[in-house]
Design an enzyme around this catalytic site. Sequence first.
Site, PDB file in Angstrom:
ATOM      1  N   CYS A  73       8.096   2.524   3.307  1.00  0.00           N
ATOM      2  CA  CYS A  73       6.995   1.663   2.877  1.00  0.00           C
ATOM      3  C   CYS A  73       5.718   2.457   3.045  1.00  0.00           C
ATOM      4  CB  CYS A  73       6.952   0.382   3.702  1.00  0.00           C
ATOM      5  SG  CYS A  73       5.513  -0.652   3.346  1.00  0.00           S
ATOM      6  N   ARG A 218      11.254  -5.896  -4.409  1.00  0.00           N
ATOM      7  CA  ARG A 218      12.501  -6.553  -4.008  1.00  0.00           C
ATOM      8  C   ARG A 218      12.374  -7.006  -2.554  1.00  0.00           C
ATOM      9  NH1 ARG A 218      17.118  -1.829  -3.053  1.00  0.00           N
ATOM     10  NH2 ARG A 218      15.903  -0.631  -1.543  1.00  0.00           N
ATOM     11  N   CYS A 226       2.143  -2.101  -3.275  1.00  0.00           N
ATOM     12  CA  CYS A 226       3.346  -1.436  -2.771  1.00  0.00           C
ATOM     13  C   CYS A 226       3.055   0.062  -2.811  1.00  0.00           C
ATOM     14  CB  CYS A 226       4.560  -1.782  -3.630  1.00  0.00           C
ATOM     15  SG  CYS A 226       6.052  -0.849  -3.198  1.00  0.00           S
ATOM     16  N   GLY A 227       3.008   0.688  -1.639  1.00  0.00           N
ATOM     17  CA  GLY A 227       2.584   2.081  -1.555  1.00  0.00           C
ATOM     18  C   GLY A 227       3.469   3.043  -2.314  1.00  0.00           C
ATOM     19  N   THR A 228       4.794   2.884  -2.161  1.00  0.00           N
ATOM     20  CA  THR A 228       5.683   3.804  -2.870  1.00  0.00           C
ATOM     21  C   THR A 228       5.627   3.555  -4.374  1.00  0.00           C
ATOM     22  OG1 THR A 228       7.582   2.335  -2.450  1.00  0.00           O
ATOM     23  CG2 THR A 228       7.234   4.165  -0.909  1.00  0.00           C
TER      24      THR A 228
END
Length: 300
Positions: A73, A218, A226-228
Amino acid sequence: MERTFLKVHGSGNTFYLYEREQENEFDWVKLTKWLCQESNEGGADGLLLVLPSNVADAKMRVINADGSEASMCGNGLRCVARHVCEKLDKEAAVIETMKANLNVRREEPIYGSIPTYAVEISPISFQLDTLPMEYKNQTEISHQIINEFSNEIKYTAVSVPNPHLIGIVDQEYITINQHQLKLAQFLNGENEYCSDGINVSYAYPMKNDTIFVRTYERGVGFTNACGTAMTASALVAKIYGYVDNETVTVFNPGGFVKCKVIEKNGQYDLTLIGNATITAKYKIDISKNDFKWISRRRDR
C-alpha cells in the site's frame, strides 16, 4: 488491555496504524473490520501493522477494511515510513513488505509544511500470471481495447505488486463513474478473468506532466486515493506517451502526489512522493477480541 492506535492518512487514504512486537497478538481481521466501520469515528480504509523485521528497519502488513490482506500500500507505506523514521530519528529507512524490502525517505514538503515522504514502489510486472489475470491466453494486456470491458477504453494490466487494471479515459469517464463502478464490481466478484479480484483505475491525462486518477480498490471500493494505483497509472501514462516528464503530478479525489517514473535499460524505477499525516491518537481497550474506545486526542 489498553492499546494505542494512530489514525493517519496519505492523500486522504485513511488508516489506523498500530505498532506491536507480537505479530499474532490479536485477530487482525476482526479488529480491522470493527475499526473500519463508518459508525466508528468515520471508519477507515484499513489497518497498518508495524512489526519487527529481521531484514529491515520494520515490517509492514496491510489489512483492508473487508479483512483481506494487501501485498502493498503506497499511501500506507508513507505513513509507516514517517512513523519508523521519526521513532529511529533517521532520514531514510527500509521497510519489509509482503513482496519486497522497500526504501523510504523523508522529502521536502510538496505543499506547505506538511510532512512528506518518498517510497519505492516495487516489484513491477506486466505478466498476467503475476496479478493473476487471464484473458484469451495472452501473457500481457498492454494498452489495448478489451471489448468485453469497453469498446473504446484502452487498458493495461500491471502488478506493483498489487494487481491493477489501468484504463486511459476521457474526462467524461471521470465525471460519471458508473462505467468504472460496474466493471470494477464485476471484476471483484465471481468472474473468469481475475480470480483474486483487481484494483480498477481510470486515468485522465490533463497535461504533459499531470493526470487525474480515480481507483476502485479491491476490499475497499472507491477510495480517495490508492498509492500503488496512482504510481501504476503514472507508469502507464509515461510508457504510452500521455506524459513526457519523469515526475508526474497525480491528482485524485483525496489530493495529489508526485510519481517519479525513471527508465533504465528497459526497466523502471518508481517512486511515490506525498503527505504522511497523523490526525489523531486513540486509546482502545481490547479484551478477548472485544473492542471499546477509551479516549481520542486530535493531532494538531
